[in-house]
Design an enzyme around this catalytic site. Structure first.
Site, mmCIF file in Angstrom:
data_model
loop_
_atom_site.group_PDB
_atom_site.id
_atom_site.type_symbol
_atom_site.label_atom_id
_atom_site.label_comp_id
_atom_site.label_asym_id
_atom_site.label_seq_id
_atom_site.Cartn_x
_atom_site.Cartn_y
_atom_site.Cartn_z
ATOM 1 N N THR A 53 59.315 -13.837 16.298
ATOM 2 C CA THR A 53 58.455 -12.671 16.086
ATOM 3 C C THR A 53 57.043 -13.145 15.754
ATOM 4 O OG1 THR A 53 58.858 -12.571 13.691
ATOM 5 C CG2 THR A 53 60.398 -11.404 15.119
ATOM 6 N N ASP A 54 56.092 -12.226 15.821
ATOM 7 C CA ASP A 54 54.748 -12.564 15.370
ATOM 8 C C ASP A 54 54.182 -11.397 14.570
ATOM 9 O OD1 ASP A 54 53.576 -10.672 17.118
ATOM 10 O OD2 ASP A 54 53.206 -12.179 18.643
ATOM 11 N N GLN A 55 52.964 -11.539 14.108
ATOM 12 C CA GLN A 55 52.423 -10.532 13.190
ATOM 13 C C GLN A 55 52.107 -9.217 13.890
ATOM 14 O OE1 GLN A 55 48.931 -12.703 11.734
ATOM 15 N NE2 GLN A 55 47.613 -11.277 12.817
ATOM 16 N N MET A 56 52.220 -9.171 15.235
ATOM 17 C CA MET A 56 52.001 -7.912 15.941
ATOM 18 C C MET A 56 53.263 -7.033 15.876
ATOM 19 S SD MET A 56 50.233 -7.462 19.737
ATOM 20 C CE MET A 56 48.981 -8.744 19.612
#
Lengths: 139, 139, 139, 139
Positions: free
Chosen positions: B18-21
């Site tokens: 996952t990423d911060q978006m």
């Protein structure tokens, strides 16, 4: 003769290193440790790729990471690596990561490496390696 | 003789993907494509590791990914891989990723692979490889 | 007014980006593209993190990568990013990666991005974004 | 009441998790630990995504990994996770990774997690979390 060699690099947190918790993903710290010690070895006098080409590898045998703070995408990090003089068939690297311009660590830790030959057998560091690294003869 | 082989696997999105978006990081799709084709090759009759051990490698020469939807940590994905019969010195894999139980793709794409020998030279697929993959003789 | 903005960065291949085939793993190219466009946006006048903080995100909607050559751990790469003036609700980045000091690309490709607001809805680029990026008004 | 919950999963080493040393890259172990504890928490009665949706997060505050052996692309691993009953504002997961069908660990280690609320403040585990995890009341 010095027993440690200290070197600092800076790098920015990549987008892919963040996670949905809004900080960096924990495994990224081990990537950053690797970046730090690659440049520390080069600065100490012998790039790791040169060691490998001469038949010496430094696989990680233990890693420890303490997560002390958050950091975000695009933050500029300072990674301070302390190479220790090889002890027997091992070499240790201490790592301390801060957000650049601050003195509060967000990550500290170390990696402990075996010194092995091309077949993976533990060896004491060859003279060319110690001389290259400016650590003199092994203790 | 069939020209394609279709295989599906399921996997869950890892936290580090996952990423911060708030969705998966774009490069993760290429990891999932690799998981899909590894299992498709095994199901078609010849694991990729066996090919490599017999001196044939399939490096990616082109990858294309279309991102059509979001997905989160722990979502269960269905990865449908379509292996195409080798054409000359190339083999193509189409990929389609959905959230399991839905039919709306979140990612589609393909990878195109060279077929190379241990020295990296392009080769037509050996007979053992085609027979192993149940694609019959090359066209 | 210019239609493109070109920027170059250099980075070294990390150990974790290599794979057992003796070159970089294919997904690493998408990480490098991200590093290239992060610095290109900053150099063009507006860091991507600033865009995000002002409510504009640029999720990747398509990525294409052509793998043209090998590279190894510790190789210094030059990543040349060409930002294109936004077209409607999209922005495109072309990428070209060479081993530093050579002119032979090892990777070429592009990413195509949606321009979206904080809710993920496609929008035309706000004036502050275009002015910040030194691209003038959208066509 | 039991003080630990033990769960095993299996996963295959991805190509991108290998490196040029012919084994898995060291940071991959932390990804595998995360896979192991995600499934252990689900099996114990409460998926981590559900905890997050209810406002409790378990960021890693310390990780320790010992690398004891090699493993290759496509090797099937057994990851055995031991969840410990929360102690105060912390929870610990021990990890042991073997090549499936063998009893020789290639990796051992642990992660120590803070229990925090949505603002990141350390908290004692809520009753719903302890009951969900089948650990009874906190000590």
């Amino acid at each position: 003769l010095p027993d440690t060699f200290v070197h600092e690099i800076q790098l920015r947190i990549r987008y892919g290193e963040t996670d949905q918790m809004g900080t960096f993903y924990n495994a990224a710290a081990l990537d950053w440790f690797e970046c730090g010690r690659t440049e520390a070895l080069r600065a100490a006098g012998m790039a790791y790729r040169e060691m490998e080409s001469r038949g010496v590898m430094l696989p990680v045998v233990e890693a420890n990471v303490k997560y002390l703070g958050k950091a975000s995408y695009d933050d500029l990090l300072t990674i301070r690596t302390t190479l220790h003089r090889p002890q027997g068939v091992r070499i240790r690297c201490d790592e301390r990561i801060t957000i650049a311009g601050t003195d509060t660590p967000i990550v500290t830790g170390f990696t402990l490496h075996a010194i092995v030959d091309a077949r993976g057998r533990p060896i004491r560091p060859p003279t060319w390696m110690l001389e290259g690294l400016h650590f003199g003869e092994a203790g």
